[in-house]
Design a protein around this motif. Sequence first.
Motif, PDB file in Angstrom:
ATOM      1  N   ILE A  91      -7.178 -11.006 -10.889  1.00 22.50           N
ATOM      2  CA  ILE A  91      -6.061 -10.083 -10.887  1.00 22.50           C
ATOM      3  C   ILE A  91      -4.888 -10.791 -11.545  1.00 22.50           C
ATOM      4  N   TYR A 102     -10.426 -11.955  -7.245  1.00 19.21           N
ATOM      5  CA  TYR A 102     -10.837 -10.671  -6.695  1.00 19.21           C
ATOM      6  C   TYR A 102     -12.345 -10.703  -6.491  1.00 19.21           C
ATOM      7  N   LEU A 110     -22.475  -2.745  -9.087  1.00 20.98           N
ATOM      8  CA  LEU A 110     -22.273  -1.565  -9.927  1.00 20.98           C
ATOM      9  C   LEU A 110     -22.375  -1.950 -11.409  1.00 20.98           C
ATOM     10  N   ILE A 132      -8.117  -7.664 -14.161  1.00 23.29           N
ATOM     11  CA  ILE A 132      -7.431  -6.509 -13.591  1.00 23.29           C
ATOM     12  C   ILE A 132      -5.940  -6.786 -13.707  1.00 23.29           C
ATOM     13  N   ILE A 133      -5.290  -6.005 -14.546  1.00 25.58           N
ATOM     14  CA  ILE A 133      -3.890  -6.280 -14.854  1.00 25.58           C
ATOM     15  C   ILE A 133      -3.019  -5.224 -14.202  1.00 25.58           C
ATOM     16  N   GLY A 134      -1.944  -5.660 -13.600  1.00 25.54           N
ATOM     17  CA  GLY A 134      -1.064  -4.704 -12.946  1.00 25.54           C
ATOM     18  C   GLY A 134       0.082  -5.389 -12.241  1.00 25.54           C
ATOM     19  N   LYS A 135       0.640  -4.678 -11.289  1.00 23.50           N
ATOM     20  CA  LYS A 135       1.833  -5.194 -10.605  1.00 23.50           C
ATOM     21  C   LYS A 135       1.664  -5.125  -9.097  1.00 23.50           C
ATOM     22  N   TYR A 136       2.175  -6.126  -8.419  1.00 20.50           N
ATOM     23  CA  TYR A 136       2.233  -6.080  -6.969  1.00 20.50           C
ATOM     24  C   TYR A 136       3.376  -5.148  -6.567  1.00 20.50           C
ATOM     25  N   ASN A 137       3.105  -4.278  -5.605  1.00 21.97           N
ATOM     26  CA  ASN A 137       4.137  -3.323  -5.218  1.00 21.97           C
ATOM     27  C   ASN A 137       4.738  -3.643  -3.858  1.00 21.97           C
ATOM     28  N   THR A 138       4.281  -4.713  -3.256  1.00 22.90           N
ATOM     29  CA  THR A 138       4.876  -5.120  -1.975  1.00 22.90           C
ATOM     30  C   THR A 138       5.364  -6.543  -2.112  1.00 22.90           C
TER      31      THR A 138
ATOM     32  N   TYR B 114     -14.077   4.187  -9.847  1.00 19.79           N
ATOM     33  CA  TYR B 114     -14.333   3.153  -8.834  1.00 19.79           C
ATOM     34  C   TYR B 114     -13.032   2.693  -8.209  1.00 19.79           C
ATOM     35  N   PHE B 115     -12.052   2.403  -9.059  1.00 12.68           N
ATOM     36  CA  PHE B 115     -10.803   1.858  -8.532  1.00 12.68           C
ATOM     37  C   PHE B 115      -9.856   2.944  -8.019  1.00 12.68           C
ATOM     38  N   LYS B 118     -11.482   2.746  -4.451  1.00  6.39           N
ATOM     39  CA  LYS B 118     -11.272   1.457  -3.789  1.00  6.39           C
ATOM     40  C   LYS B 118     -10.036   0.793  -4.348  1.00  6.39           C
ATOM     41  N   ILE B 120      -6.777  -1.746  -4.502  1.00  2.00           N
ATOM     42  CA  ILE B 120      -6.473  -3.120  -4.125  1.00  2.00           C
ATOM     43  C   ILE B 120      -5.132  -3.084  -3.392  1.00  2.00           C
ATOM     44  N   GLY B 122      -1.634  -3.307  -2.040  1.00  2.00           N
ATOM     45  CA  GLY B 122      -0.398  -3.895  -2.534  1.00  2.00           C
ATOM     46  C   GLY B 122      -0.353  -4.114  -4.023  1.00  2.00           C
ATOM     47  N   PHE B 123      -1.309  -3.529  -4.732  1.00  2.00           N
ATOM     48  CA  PHE B 123      -1.380  -3.802  -6.173  1.00  2.00           C
ATOM     49  C   PHE B 123      -1.613  -2.507  -6.931  1.00  2.00           C
ATOM     50  N   ASP B 124      -0.824  -2.303  -7.983  1.00  2.00           N
ATOM     51  CA  ASP B 124      -1.019  -1.135  -8.837  1.00  2.00           C
ATOM     52  C   ASP B 124      -1.691  -1.566 -10.126  1.00  2.00           C
ATOM     53  N   ILE B 125      -2.870  -1.065 -10.355  1.00  2.00           N
ATOM     54  CA  ILE B 125      -3.624  -1.442 -11.544  1.00  2.00           C
ATOM     55  C   ILE B 125      -3.071  -0.717 -12.761  1.00  2.00           C
TER      56      ILE B 125
END
Lengths: 140, 140
Positions: A91, A102, A110, A132-138, B114-115, B118, B120, B122-125
């Motif tokens: 991640i 992760y 799968l 898996i690229i993204g941002k933490y929101n907490t 899938y995502f 499911k 993750i 606290g995380f926004d993909i």
Amino acid sequence: MKITEITQWLTDKKLKVTPQRVAILEAIICLNNHPTADAIVEYIRDKNPNIAVATVYKVLDVLVENGLIHKVKTEIGLMRYEAASENHHHIYCSDSDRIDDYFDEELNQLLDSYFRNKRIPGFDIENIKLQIIGKYNTNH
Amino acid sequence: MKITEITQWLTDKKLKVTPQRVAILEAIICLNNHPTADAIVEYIRDKNPNIAVATVYKVLDVLVENGLIHKVKTEIGLMRYEAASENHHHIYCSDSDRIDDYFDEELNQLLDSYFRNKRIPGFDIENIKLQIIGKYNTNH
DNA sequence: ATTATTGCAAAGACTTTGCAACTCC
DNA sequence: GGAGTTGCAAAGTCTTTGCAATAAT
């Protein structure tokens, strides 16, 4: 992390056990955050102030060659390292240099079954890694 | 690849159109093999012998920032670049520096759903990229 | 004893910076 | 004309190399 265990990993691979190698493996495991070569040197300098940067790079190469650790690719062309472990994915936080592991066995299966059906012509898959690229929101 | 089209991409992003920018975009598209900064310089020097290496890096940065091209991570800490295009994945040959694109809409949708189920915590993909590592088994 | 590993310093590869001169809009 | 871009050279960052000294099996 017990040093005897680290020692065992090295002897299992028929590698000489040196304090530097043990320290570097220990650093990667303890830091547990995909450290750069530099971060490893920093960490080790506490106990072992004389370790040479070049030694760290040489040891990292040996450990990668022997599968004890892996390289992790980054956007910015800096190498980072992690202890070898179960097949897992990464991640990437898109607004910091944070990288997390992760683990997701369901996902692995799968992908496995997906690519068992849909082969890539002329290509044998050895491994599949997700970024898996993204941002933490907490707050983390 | 028509130069007018490349020019359009730049103006669409409100970027000044310079011969260097056009040449660099052209190089990335024509080379079509995830070239390094160096490979881009090589390619451009034919027509434009005076282009500075630093200019190439600066232009690449601007193009990445504006989403016209992407960086591709490599195992060895060298940056490579590709034209922005549909969401796709990369095939890495484990015994050469070859990198190929892998387009698979079915896979994208599979991952997507899938995502969506499911998450993750606290995380926004934002994006998921596969690195498919393996070996070519035929003459390529 | 033999062979590999370490540390050091120097070199190497890739990328960035600073700034004056120049271009694009 | 003004803001942004280029080219150049110099500096920076990360990594590798060569080799004598040292340590591991």
